[in-house]
Design a protein around this motif. Sequence first.
Motif, PDB file in Angstrom:
ATOM      1  N   MET A  91      56.272  19.241   1.973  1.00  0.00           N
ATOM      2  CA  MET A  91      55.309  18.224   1.882  1.00  0.00           C
ATOM      3  C   MET A  91      54.112  19.048   2.831  1.00  0.00           C
ATOM      4  SD  MET A  91      55.582  14.548   3.252  1.00  0.00           S
ATOM      5  CE  MET A  91      55.250  14.952   4.912  1.00  0.00           C
ATOM      6  N   GLN A  92      52.846  18.456   2.581  1.00  0.00           N
ATOM      7  CA  GLN A  92      51.628  19.049   3.225  1.00  0.00           C
ATOM      8  C   GLN A  92      50.978  17.902   3.405  1.00  0.00           C
ATOM      9  OE1 GLN A  92      47.665  21.247   1.785  1.00  0.00           O
ATOM     10  NE2 GLN A  92      49.307  21.423   0.310  1.00  0.00           N
ATOM     11  N   GLU A  93      50.379  17.886   4.655  1.00  0.00           N
ATOM     12  CA  GLU A  93      49.225  16.770   5.100  1.00  0.00           C
ATOM     13  C   GLU A  93      47.946  17.460   5.087  1.00  0.00           C
ATOM     14  OE1 GLU A  93      50.822  15.466   8.942  1.00  0.00           O
ATOM     15  OE2 GLU A  93      51.857  13.776   7.970  1.00  0.00           O
ATOM     16  N   VAL A  94      47.212  16.932   4.371  1.00  0.00           N
ATOM     17  CA  VAL A  94      45.763  17.378   4.341  1.00  0.00           C
ATOM     18  C   VAL A  94      44.939  16.738   5.301  1.00  0.00           C
ATOM     19  CG1 VAL A  94      43.613  17.689   3.076  1.00  0.00           C
ATOM     20  CG2 VAL A  94      45.966  17.976   1.876  1.00  0.00           C
ATOM     21  N   LYS A  95      44.442  17.278   6.289  1.00  0.00           N
ATOM     22  CA  LYS A  95      43.637  16.749   7.373  1.00  0.00           C
ATOM     23  C   LYS A  95      42.262  16.872   7.659  1.00  0.00           C
ATOM     24  CE  LYS A  95      47.929  16.841  10.367  1.00  0.00           C
ATOM     25  NZ  LYS A  95      48.740  17.224  11.380  1.00  0.00           N
ATOM     26  N   ALA A  96      41.674  16.135   7.990  1.00  0.00           N
ATOM     27  CA  ALA A  96      40.121  16.093   8.149  1.00  0.00           C
ATOM     28  C   ALA A  96      39.943  17.213   9.215  1.00  0.00           C
ATOM     29  CB  ALA A  96      39.356  14.763   8.815  1.00  0.00           C
ATOM     30  N   THR A  97      39.046  18.016   9.057  1.00  0.00           N
ATOM     31  CA  THR A  97      38.500  19.174   9.906  1.00  0.00           C
ATOM     32  C   THR A  97      37.571  18.779  10.938  1.00  0.00           C
ATOM     33  OG1 THR A  97      37.094  20.193   8.199  1.00  0.00           O
ATOM     34  CG2 THR A  97      39.234  20.968   8.502  1.00  0.00           C
ATOM     35  N   MET A  98      36.991  17.688  10.627  1.00  0.00           N
ATOM     36  CA  MET A  98      35.930  17.193  11.478  1.00  0.00           C
ATOM     37  C   MET A  98      35.767  15.708  11.508  1.00  0.00           C
ATOM     38  SD  MET A  98      32.264  18.578   9.874  1.00  0.00           S
ATOM     39  CE  MET A  98      31.764  18.994  11.458  1.00  0.00           C
ATOM     40  N   ALA A  99      35.224  15.138  12.288  1.00  0.00           N
ATOM     41  CA  ALA A  99      34.827  13.615  11.970  1.00  0.00           C
ATOM     42  C   ALA A  99      33.533  13.423  11.083  1.00  0.00           C
ATOM     43  CB  ALA A  99      34.461  12.787  13.311  1.00  0.00           C
ATOM     44  N   GLY A 100      33.759  12.298  10.387  1.00  0.00           N
ATOM     45  CA  GLY A 100      32.836  11.980   9.215  1.00  0.00           C
ATOM     46  C   GLY A 100      33.317  11.018   8.227  1.00  0.00           C
ATOM     47  N   SER A 101      32.239  10.724   7.299  1.00  0.00           N
ATOM     48  CA  SER A 101      32.737   9.604   6.323  1.00  0.00           C
ATOM     49  C   SER A 101      33.165  10.338   5.012  1.00  0.00           C
ATOM     50  CB  SER A 101      31.329   9.026   5.838  1.00  0.00           C
ATOM     51  OG  SER A 101      30.919   8.017   7.175  1.00  0.00           O
ATOM     52  N   GLY A 123      50.330  21.694  -5.476  1.00  0.00           N
ATOM     53  CA  GLY A 123      51.316  20.559  -5.450  1.00  0.00           C
ATOM     54  C   GLY A 123      50.729  19.547  -6.078  1.00  0.00           C
ATOM     55  N   THR A 124      51.243  18.318  -5.916  1.00  0.00           N
ATOM     56  CA  THR A 124      51.102  16.885  -6.554  1.00  0.00           C
ATOM     57  C   THR A 124      50.390  15.887  -5.366  1.00  0.00           C
ATOM     58  OG1 THR A 124      52.822  17.355  -8.195  1.00  0.00           O
ATOM     59  CG2 THR A 124      51.815  14.953  -7.912  1.00  0.00           C
ATOM     60  N   VAL A 125      49.396  15.542  -5.669  1.00  0.00           N
ATOM     61  CA  VAL A 125      49.028  14.543  -4.608  1.00  0.00           C
ATOM     62  C   VAL A 125      49.970  13.366  -4.613  1.00  0.00           C
ATOM     63  CG1 VAL A 125      47.099  12.964  -4.216  1.00  0.00           C
ATOM     64  CG2 VAL A 125      46.613  15.014  -5.048  1.00  0.00           C
ATOM     65  N   LYS A 126      50.805  13.300  -3.656  1.00  0.00           N
ATOM     66  CA  LYS A 126      51.508  11.972  -3.443  1.00  0.00           C
ATOM     67  C   LYS A 126      51.026  10.727  -3.172  1.00  0.00           C
ATOM     68  CE  LYS A 126      55.983  10.408  -1.455  1.00  0.00           C
ATOM     69  NZ  LYS A 126      56.669  10.513  -0.425  1.00  0.00           N
ATOM     70  N   GLU A 127      49.896  10.910  -2.130  1.00  0.00           N
ATOM     71  CA  GLU A 127      49.376   9.594  -1.646  1.00  0.00           C
ATOM     72  C   GLU A 127      48.097   9.983  -0.963  1.00  0.00           C
ATOM     73  OE1 GLU A 127      50.249   6.335   1.848  1.00  0.00           O
ATOM     74  OE2 GLU A 127      51.655   7.855   1.695  1.00  0.00           O
ATOM     75  N   LEU A 128      46.988   9.269  -1.289  1.00  0.00           N
ATOM     76  CA  LEU A 128      45.649   9.293  -0.742  1.00  0.00           C
ATOM     77  C   LEU A 128      45.683   8.230   0.579  1.00  0.00           C
ATOM     78  CD1 LEU A 128      43.503   9.705  -3.990  1.00  0.00           C
ATOM     79  CD2 LEU A 128      43.979  11.444  -2.133  1.00  0.00           C
ATOM     80  N   GLY A 181      41.405  15.735  12.271  1.00  0.00           N
ATOM     81  CA  GLY A 181      42.992  15.657  12.548  1.00  0.00           C
ATOM     82  C   GLY A 181      43.612  14.501  11.760  1.00  0.00           C
ATOM     83  N   ASP A 182      42.787  13.474  11.501  1.00  0.00           N
ATOM     84  CA  ASP A 182      43.291  12.430  10.662  1.00  0.00           C
ATOM     85  C   ASP A 182      43.753  12.779   9.042  1.00  0.00           C
ATOM     86  OD1 ASP A 182      42.453  10.585  12.525  1.00  0.00           O
ATOM     87  OD2 ASP A 182      40.783   9.537  11.453  1.00  0.00           O
ATOM     88  N   VAL A 183      44.928  12.039   8.678  1.00  0.00           N
ATOM     89  CA  VAL A 183      45.586  12.622   7.557  1.00  0.00           C
ATOM     90  C   VAL A 183      44.710  12.045   6.362  1.00  0.00           C
ATOM     91  CG1 VAL A 183      47.733  12.357   6.027  1.00  0.00           C
ATOM     92  CG2 VAL A 183      47.781  12.841   8.534  1.00  0.00           C
ATOM     93  N   ILE A 184      44.471  12.754   5.429  1.00  0.00           N
ATOM     94  CA  ILE A 184      43.588  12.416   4.383  1.00  0.00           C
ATOM     95  C   ILE A 184      44.366  11.929   2.996  1.00  0.00           C
ATOM     96  CG2 ILE A 184      41.549  12.847   2.528  1.00  0.00           C
ATOM     97  CD1 ILE A 184      40.350  14.467   4.941  1.00  0.00           C
ATOM     98  N   ALA A 185      45.402  13.312   2.828  1.00  0.00           N
ATOM     99  CA  ALA A 185      46.362  12.978   1.625  1.00  0.00           C
ATOM    100  C   ALA A 185      47.487  13.599   1.976  1.00  0.00           C
ATOM    101  CB  ALA A 185      45.565  13.562   0.702  1.00  0.00           C
ATOM    102  N   ILE A 186      48.580  13.480   1.162  1.00  0.00           N
ATOM    103  CA  ILE A 186      49.959  14.240   1.293  1.00  0.00           C
ATOM    104  C   ILE A 186      50.006  14.691  -0.088  1.00  0.00           C
ATOM    105  CG2 ILE A 186      52.311  13.631   1.291  1.00  0.00           C
ATOM    106  CD1 ILE A 186      51.312  12.451   4.010  1.00  0.00           C
ATOM    107  N   ILE A 187      50.521  15.970  -0.089  1.00  0.00           N
ATOM    108  CA  ILE A 187      50.786  16.709  -1.287  1.00  0.00           C
ATOM    109  C   ILE A 187      52.299  17.267  -1.095  1.00  0.00           C
ATOM    110  CG2 ILE A 187      49.968  18.862  -2.375  1.00  0.00           C
ATOM    111  CD1 ILE A 187      47.380  18.373  -1.603  1.00  0.00           C
ATOM    112  N   GLU A 188      52.930  17.007  -2.420  1.00  0.00           N
ATOM    113  CA  GLU A 188      54.316  17.574  -2.244  1.00  0.00           C
ATOM    114  C   GLU A 188      54.371  18.759  -3.314  1.00  0.00           C
ATOM    115  OE1 GLU A 188      57.100  14.459  -3.052  1.00  0.00           O
ATOM    116  OE2 GLU A 188      57.272  14.117  -0.996  1.00  0.00           O
TER     117      GLU A 188
END
Length: 70
Positions: A1-11, A47-52, A63-70
């Motif tokens: 499982m991989q957590e895709v995280k924001a690299t900086m603050a933004g919209s 992988g497959t996008v499990k959750e946005l 550092g916020d989690v944007i998506a979960i990939i399995e």
Amino acid sequence: MQEVKATMAGSVWKITVKQGEQVEEDQDIVILESMKMEIPIGAEEAGTVKELKVAEGDFVNEGDVIAIIE
């Protein structure tokens, strides 16, 4: 499982994948807008996008989690 995280603050300007979609390594998941710049955030591995975890227009911090990939 991989957590895709924001690299900086933004919209979250644009989400480029859908839940359940197969993604390749380095494929863009979302595009953030920060200080009038577009910053693509990509998958670190295939992988497959499990959750946005965000929607377009949401504000994220570094550092916020944007998506979960399995």
